[in-house]
Structures are given as structure tokens and as C-alpha cells.
Motif scaffolding. Structure first.
Motif, PDB file in Angstrom:
ATOM      1  N   UNK A 229       0.826  -0.893  -0.238  1.00 52.91           N
ATOM      2  CA  UNK A 229       0.045   0.171   0.264  1.00 52.91           C
ATOM      3  C   UNK A 229       0.848   1.120  -0.005  1.00 52.91           C
ATOM      4  N   UNK A 230       0.768   1.600  -1.035  1.00 51.26           N
ATOM      5  CA  UNK A 230       2.073   3.111  -1.164  1.00 51.26           C
ATOM      6  C   UNK A 230       3.148   2.187  -0.598  1.00 51.26           C
ATOM      7  N   UNK A 231       3.651   3.394  -0.149  1.00 53.73           N
ATOM      8  CA  UNK A 231       5.398   2.806   0.073  1.00 53.73           C
ATOM      9  C   UNK A 231       5.230   2.823   1.582  1.00 53.73           C
ATOM     10  N   UNK A 232       4.082   2.333   2.438  1.00 53.03           N
ATOM     11  CA  UNK A 232       3.996   2.916   4.280  1.00 53.03           C
ATOM     12  C   UNK A 232       3.500   1.026   4.976  1.00 53.03           C
ATOM     13  N   UNK A 233       2.981   0.446   3.775  1.00 50.29           N
ATOM     14  CA  UNK A 233       2.285  -0.671   4.491  1.00 50.29           C
ATOM     15  C   UNK A 233       2.262  -2.159   3.677  1.00 50.29           C
ATOM     16  N   UNK A 234       3.694  -3.106   4.037  1.00 48.02           N
ATOM     17  CA  UNK A 234       2.969  -4.435   3.114  1.00 48.02           C
ATOM     18  C   UNK A 234       2.066  -5.205   4.053  1.00 48.02           C
ATOM     19  N   UNK A 235       1.070  -6.158   3.482  1.00 44.74           N
ATOM     20  CA  UNK A 235       0.309  -7.090   4.216  1.00 44.74           C
ATOM     21  C   UNK A 235       1.198  -7.993   3.301  1.00 44.74           C
ATOM     22  N   UNK A 236       0.905  -9.176   4.035  1.00 47.48           N
ATOM     23  CA  UNK A 236       1.435 -10.600   3.962  1.00 47.48           C
ATOM     24  C   UNK A 236       0.554 -11.785   4.021  1.00 47.48           C
ATOM     25  N   UNK A 237       0.165 -12.577   2.992  1.00 44.97           N
ATOM     26  CA  UNK A 237      -0.509 -13.141   3.503  1.00 44.97           C
ATOM     27  C   UNK A 237       0.112 -15.373   3.715  1.00 44.97           C
ATOM     28  N   UNK A 239      -0.729 -18.535   5.976  1.00 45.15           N
ATOM     29  CA  UNK A 239      -1.368 -19.759   5.922  1.00 45.15           C
ATOM     30  C   UNK A 239      -2.191 -19.817   6.867  1.00 45.15           C
ATOM     31  N   UNK A 240      -1.804 -18.884   8.533  1.00 43.04           N
ATOM     32  CA  UNK A 240      -2.400 -19.158  10.208  1.00 43.04           C
ATOM     33  C   UNK A 240      -2.507 -17.224   9.573  1.00 43.04           C
ATOM     34  N   UNK A 241      -2.313 -16.538   9.185  1.00 43.87           N
ATOM     35  CA  UNK A 241      -1.981 -15.418   9.689  1.00 43.87           C
ATOM     36  C   UNK A 241      -1.398 -14.247   8.395  1.00 43.87           C
ATOM     37  N   UNK A 242      -2.502 -12.870   9.116  1.00 47.31           N
ATOM     38  CA  UNK A 242      -2.203 -11.778   8.306  1.00 47.31           C
ATOM     39  C   UNK A 242      -0.881 -11.307   8.644  1.00 47.31           C
ATOM     40  N   UNK A 243       0.514 -10.819   8.353  1.00 47.94           N
ATOM     41  CA  UNK A 243       1.472 -10.249   8.972  1.00 47.94           C
ATOM     42  C   UNK A 243       1.661  -8.436   8.047  1.00 47.94           C
TER      43      UNK A 243
END
Length: 283
Positions: A229-237, A239-243
């Protein structure tokens, strides 16, 4: 070297733990003395200070009162809650159903100007058709053992996807060619999904690329699904969680990975040819 998507969360936890440890030391208290004042076993103090156990808001208030730093409690509670939000288990997030999870992302997408998406296994959520999304979400509900409200969740996902038609946003999405062959739902639902992808790259705000399976000497091996998201947040999926990653050095690593993956993708007519080939394979 493999990426470490959970290290931002751990770094945030360790920062809170370090501040609490400093409060204890500045107050001249031993681990045992602080535990006595807080009314718990000294091993709990050690676990908190070593970032092995996240402190609750009550724990932090008692800690600050014991060290004469009650004015610091609100900021420490906020920091601790932020640290825990960086790593969120799917089972916990969807225990009341999948619809609320879909709705929870709306504001994040609306506040993002440039969204980069890489997926090695699934069509990106913003490009999913209702049948595909419902099959996916129903499968997730069964796997996690939570209420199956996939129909309502899929409708919410499609409603959220309308953001790709709103001004002020750009989307760069890259998938592995294998995504076109992992069938979710029946053949009709999958054909509808692939048919929609034929037009996805023509959407004004969307760049849609496919990394061919025939790519030789890949610049980078397939990675986990992630959004930038822009250059401020990375969301990683996982199996058990969202990081959720906010550490600049880690974001830079994901941006570097995304550019290498994007450079291997094909677009336009070449991408459409791969999609048509996958549609033919359904027959």
C-alpha cells in the motif's frame, strides 16, 4: 535469502518490552520486586521484558504504577496494541464470519493511492468475480472452522472492488500463470473469472501482468502473496495469519521483490493469450 514477514511485528513487541524494562531499571526495582508490586510471579515479568508474552493493558497500567510512571501508560498501551495488530491470526479475525473481514479493508483501500499486488496462487481480490470469490471464501471458512457466510462475504468483496473504478487510485497486479489453472468453484465459475481477467488489463487504473510458466532464468522465485500500500505498508498472507509490515527496510525489500517479479510478467495481448489458453483447458 528468504524474506521474514514477521520480524516487523517482533521488532515492535521488543520495543515495548525494552521501554517497560527501562522503566523498571530506572525505578531501581529488581524483576522480583516489580512482580511483587504488580501481584504476579516474577517469571511473568521476565517473559514480558523478553517479548515472549505481550502485556495486556492492565499489565502495563500496573507496571507503570509500580515504577511511578503512570503518565506513560497510555502511550505504552497504544504501542503494544499496534505491535499486536502487525500479526493477526486469520482464525481470530474471522471468528464472527468472513463478511466483517471484507468490510474491514475498505478504508485501507480507499486511503491507498498506489496498490501493488503479487499473487502466486489466487486471482487478486479486487479482480475476483462473485462465483470465484464465493468458492474461495467458503473453502477458507471450512478450513478455519468458522461460520460460512461466503455468499455475503463475496458480495462485500465485489462491492469493495468498485474502488478500481474510482479516481485517485492506481493498481499494479502481478500473478503467476499457474493462478489461471487453480480451479475454484465449478468450470462455469472459473470460466467467468478468466473471462473477466481478459478485460482487467484494459481498465484505466489497472496494470495486470502474468509471469509465464515458461519464463527462463527467473530473476526471483515465486514468493508469498503480498500487497504493498503506497510505500508505507506491506500486507503478507500466510496460512495462519496476516502480517502487516511497517518497517521501512522490510518494505524496501518487498518493493525490490515486486519490481523483479513485475519485470518478468507479460501484459496486454501476451497476457490475454495466456488467459485464452487457460480457458481452452477448461473445455
Amino acid at each position: 535469502m528468504p524474506l521474514s514477514p514477521s520480524s516487523s511485528a517482533q521488532a515492535a513487541r521488543e520495543n515495548v518490552a525494552r521501554q517497560l524494562r527501562d522503566l523498571r531499571k530506572n525505578a531501581g526495582l529488581t524483576v522480583t520486586e516489580l512482580a511483587s508490586r504488580c501481584g504476579w510471579h516474577h517469571s511473568k515479568t521476565s517473559r514480558i521484558e523478553n517479548a515472549r508474552t505481550p502485556p495486556s493493558p492492565t499489565d502495563i497500567r500496573l507496571w507503570c504504577r509500580a515504577t511511578g510512571a503512570t503518565d506513560q501508560a497510555p502511550d505504552l498501551i497504544a504501542a503494544s496494541q499496534h505491535a499486536e495488530s502487525l500479526y493477526r491470526e486469520w482464525r481470530q479475525r474471522v471468528r464472527t464470519g468472513l463478511r466483517k473481514l471484507q468490510d474491514s479493508y475498505v478504508e485501507l483501500y480507499k486511503s491507498t493511492s498506489l496498490l501493488r499486488v503479487y499473487s502466486p496462487v489466487l486471482v487478486p481480490g479486487l479482480l475476483q468475480t462473485e462465483g470465484y470469490a464465493q468458492a474461495l471464501l467458503s473453502s477458507n471458512a471450512r478450513f478455519l472452522g468458522v461460520p460460512d457466510d461466503a455468499a455475503e462475504a463475496a458480495a462485500a468483496r465485489l462491492q469493495r472492488s468498485q474502488i478500481i473504478h474510482e479516481p485517485g487510485h492506481r493498481f499494479v497486479m502481478v500473478v503467476e500463470e499457474a493462478v489461471l489453472y487453480y480451479q475454484l468453484g465449478d468450470s462455469e465459475a472459473m470460466a467467468a473469472q478468466l473471462g473477466y481477467l481478459l478485460t482487467a488489463g484494459a481498465l484505466p487504473a489497472v496494470s495486470f501482468g502474468i509471469i509465464p510458466m515458461s519464463t527462463r532464468e527467473r530473476a526471483l522465485w515465486p514468493q508469498e502473496t503480498f500487497d504493498v500500500h503506497d510505500d508505507t505498508l506491506v500486507s503478507v498472507e500466510l496460512l495462519s495469519a496476516e502480517v502487516n509490515i511497517t518497517q521501512p527496510s522490510e518494505i524496501a525489500l518487498y518493493l525490490k521483490a515486486f519490481e523483479q517479479l513485475r519485470s518478468m510478467a507479460v501484459y496486454g495481448a501476451e497476457a490475454r493469450a495466456l488467459i485464452l489458453k487457460a480457458i481452452e483447458a477448461l473445455r
